[in-house]
Scaffold this active site. Structure first.
Site, PDB file in Angstrom:
ATOM      1  N   ARG A 162       0.867  -1.174   0.000  1.00 47.30           N
ATOM      2  CA  ARG A 162       0.000   0.000   0.000  1.00 47.30           C
ATOM      3  C   ARG A 162       0.908   1.230   0.000  1.00 47.30           C
ATOM      4  O   ARG A 162       2.038   1.182   0.462  1.00 47.30           O
ATOM      5  CB  ARG A 162      -0.899   0.023   1.234  1.00 47.30           C
ATOM      6  CG  ARG A 162      -1.840  -1.166   1.360  1.00 47.30           C
ATOM      7  CD  ARG A 162      -2.651  -1.067   2.653  1.00 47.30           C
ATOM      8  NE  ARG A 162      -3.624  -2.159   2.772  1.00 47.30           N
ATOM      9  CZ  ARG A 162      -3.385  -3.310   3.386  1.00 47.30           C
ATOM     10  NH1 ARG A 162      -2.196  -3.523   3.950  1.00 47.30           N
ATOM     11  NH2 ARG A 162      -4.312  -4.251   3.457  1.00 47.30           N
ATOM     12  N   LYS A 185      -2.740  -2.875   7.751  1.00 41.60           N
ATOM     13  CA  LYS A 185      -3.968  -2.429   8.408  1.00 41.60           C
ATOM     14  C   LYS A 185      -4.219  -3.240   9.672  1.00 41.60           C
ATOM     15  O   LYS A 185      -4.014  -4.449   9.703  1.00 41.60           O
ATOM     16  CB  LYS A 185      -5.151  -2.590   7.452  1.00 41.60           C
ATOM     17  CG  LYS A 185      -5.198  -1.546   6.342  1.00 41.60           C
ATOM     18  CD  LYS A 185      -6.477  -1.677   5.534  1.00 41.60           C
ATOM     19  CE  LYS A 185      -6.600  -0.582   4.491  1.00 41.60           C
ATOM     20  NZ  LYS A 185      -7.858  -0.700   3.720  1.00 41.60           N
ATOM     21  N   HIS A 253      -2.725   2.915  -6.008  1.00 36.50           N
ATOM     22  CA  HIS A 253      -3.295   1.677  -5.475  1.00 36.50           C
ATOM     23  C   HIS A 253      -3.540   0.649  -6.574  1.00 36.50           C
ATOM     24  O   HIS A 253      -3.541  -0.560  -6.314  1.00 36.50           O
ATOM     25  CB  HIS A 253      -4.598   1.965  -4.734  1.00 36.50           C
ATOM     26  CG  HIS A 253      -5.000   0.875  -3.783  1.00 36.50           C
ATOM     27  ND1 HIS A 253      -4.252   0.550  -2.669  1.00 36.50           N
ATOM     28  CD2 HIS A 253      -6.052   0.022  -3.787  1.00 36.50           C
ATOM     29  CE1 HIS A 253      -4.835  -0.444  -2.018  1.00 36.50           C
ATOM     30  NE2 HIS A 253      -5.917  -0.790  -2.680  1.00 36.50           N
ATOM     31  N   ARG A 256      -0.866  -1.936  -6.795  1.00 36.84           N
ATOM     32  CA  ARG A 256      -1.020  -3.060  -5.862  1.00 36.84           C
ATOM     33  C   ARG A 256      -2.007  -4.077  -6.429  1.00 36.84           C
ATOM     34  O   ARG A 256      -1.790  -5.290  -6.355  1.00 36.84           O
ATOM     35  CB  ARG A 256      -1.483  -2.520  -4.518  1.00 36.84           C
ATOM     36  CG  ARG A 256      -1.812  -3.574  -3.465  1.00 36.84           C
ATOM     37  CD  ARG A 256      -2.082  -2.852  -2.148  1.00 36.84           C
ATOM     38  NE  ARG A 256      -2.967  -3.585  -1.258  1.00 36.84           N
ATOM     39  CZ  ARG A 256      -2.555  -4.450  -0.336  1.00 36.84           C
ATOM     40  NH1 ARG A 256      -1.272  -4.719  -0.224  1.00 36.84           N
ATOM     41  NH2 ARG A 256      -3.423  -5.049   0.458  1.00 36.84           N
ATOM     42  N   HIS A 279      -4.263  -9.280   3.500  1.00 37.15           N
ATOM     43  CA  HIS A 279      -5.712  -9.273   3.644  1.00 37.15           C
ATOM     44  C   HIS A 279      -6.122 -10.127   4.835  1.00 37.15           C
ATOM     45  O   HIS A 279      -5.668 -11.264   4.977  1.00 37.15           O
ATOM     46  CB  HIS A 279      -6.392  -9.819   2.379  1.00 37.15           C
ATOM     47  CG  HIS A 279      -6.359  -8.874   1.227  1.00 37.15           C
ATOM     48  ND1 HIS A 279      -6.535  -9.267  -0.081  1.00 37.15           N
ATOM     49  CD2 HIS A 279      -6.150  -7.530   1.176  1.00 37.15           C
ATOM     50  CE1 HIS A 279      -6.460  -8.231  -0.881  1.00 37.15           C
ATOM     51  NE2 HIS A 279      -6.226  -7.158  -0.141  1.00 37.15           N
ATOM     52  N   TYR A 288      -9.795 -10.797  -6.974  1.00 36.05           N
ATOM     53  CA  TYR A 288      -8.859 -10.853  -8.092  1.00 36.05           C
ATOM     54  C   TYR A 288      -9.130 -12.033  -9.009  1.00 36.05           C
ATOM     55  O   TYR A 288      -8.751 -12.002 -10.181  1.00 36.05           O
ATOM     56  CB  TYR A 288      -7.418 -10.891  -7.573  1.00 36.05           C
ATOM     57  CG  TYR A 288      -7.047  -9.627  -6.847  1.00 36.05           C
ATOM     58  CD1 TYR A 288      -6.846  -8.444  -7.541  1.00 36.05           C
ATOM     59  CD2 TYR A 288      -6.943  -9.612  -5.462  1.00 36.05           C
ATOM     60  CE1 TYR A 288      -6.538  -7.268  -6.875  1.00 36.05           C
ATOM     61  CE2 TYR A 288      -6.624  -8.441  -4.786  1.00 36.05           C
ATOM     62  CZ  TYR A 288      -6.432  -7.280  -5.495  1.00 36.05           C
ATOM     63  OH  TYR A 288      -6.131  -6.115  -4.837  1.00 36.05           O
TER      64      TYR A 288
END
Length: 307
Positions: A162, A185, A253, A256, A279, A288
């Site tokens: 990120r 995150k 982004h 990524r 994730h 994806y």
């Protein structure tokens, strides 16, 4: 605007947010959104019932009240996706509160979130990603700035970082090791392999950078030596996509997204890609697969003799 929330519920909300921060490692932006969502629900509940409510009442709200709340939020023009997030926050708080009060929160939990179509990631093609890395620094005002911008976008595409993660690297990361330890995150830690192109790009930037890259200071610097503002990378991406004729979705982004999509197209394992991206849920990474399938069908329609 003053919200009609009782002191007891304000304290309960603060306690819940502290719980999420401490035990679940929730990000500050997530906590801020949850605070807004749940405070709005508690304010609605007080107005709906004609007075401030205590912990017991908030933990036992009925389906009709949940539907009325959702209708009010929807009436403000909130999207289905945002409303679903709000409902998720309200349910999470209610479960936590009901558990502590020894109550049954079934009615609140049975409220259905609105359906919405998830937006698919919009990756660049492999050729476009390479062109971006090759030319993102072409109009920079100084060679070291060109090298900096190239290094950042190479990390985004080459390592799937990120933008906040790339700009969070410090001078201690140079020279780049074979594997980066990234905190993403929610404080989630992951290990990310570093490709030679990324290590080389960062090394070239470090050699040209006029600022002292001390171990504790940010690796990527602005013109005056302060931390690099992510808006400058976004602006560099805007300039390069205009030169290359790429769509507006070609953002930092998107690099990524491109990292994940191209790995998947090359036969990468979905679980491994999930770990590389950091994730929390596999369902996020599975988006994806839809992109890869859509691209496969485009190739099929364009090349199959009977298509």
């Amino acid at each position: 605007m003053t919200l009609a929330i009782s002191p007891a519920l304000r304290a309960a909300l603060a306690e819940w947010l502290t719980h999420l921060r401490g035990l679940d490692g929730a990000a500050e932006n997530t906590l801020k959104a949850y605070n807004t969502d749940v405070a709005g629900w508690l304010d609605f509940l007080a107005r709906h019932r004609g007075g401030t409510e205590g912990r017991h009442a908030a933990a036992t709200a009925g389906q009709s009240e949940m539907r009325a709340f959702m209708a009010e939020v929807r009436g403000r023009g909130v999207s289905s996706r945002s409303l679903a997030r709000t409902l998720s926050a309200v349910k999470g708080f209610t479960v936590w509160l009901a558990d502590r009060e020894g109550l049954d929160a079934t009615a609140t939990l049975s409220a259905r979130a609105p359906k919405y179509r998830r937006k698919l990631p919009r990756p660049l093609s492999e050729d476009a990603a390479r062109d971006v890395m090759d030319s993102v620094g072409d109009d920079a005002r100084a060679p070291w700035i060109a090298a900096r911008d190239t290094a950042v976008v190479t990390l985004l595409y080459g390592c799937g970082l990120r933008i906040s993660e790339a700009l969070g690297l410090t001078g201690a990361c140079h020279p780049l090791p074979d594997t980066l330890r990234i905190t993403g995150k929610g404080g989630k830690m992951r290990l990310v392999p570093v490709i030679p192109a990324a290590a080389d790009a960062v090394d070239r930037y470090a050699r040209l950078c006029p600022h002292d890259l001390t171990p504790a200071a940010p690796l990527f610097r602005g013109v005056r030596g302060g931390p690099l503002n992510p808006r400058l990378i976004a602006a560099a991406m805007e300039r390069v996509r205009n030169r290359l004729g790429l769509p507006a979705t070609a953002t930092p982004h998107a690099l990524r997204h491109s990292f994940a999509t191209h790995l998947l197209s090359a036969g990468g394992d979905l679980r491994a890609i999930q770990e590389l991206l950091g994730h929390a849920s596999l369902s996020t990474t599975q988006a994806y697969t839809a992109v890869d399938t859509a691209r496969l069908m485009q190739v099929y329609a364009a090349s199959h003799p009977r298509a």
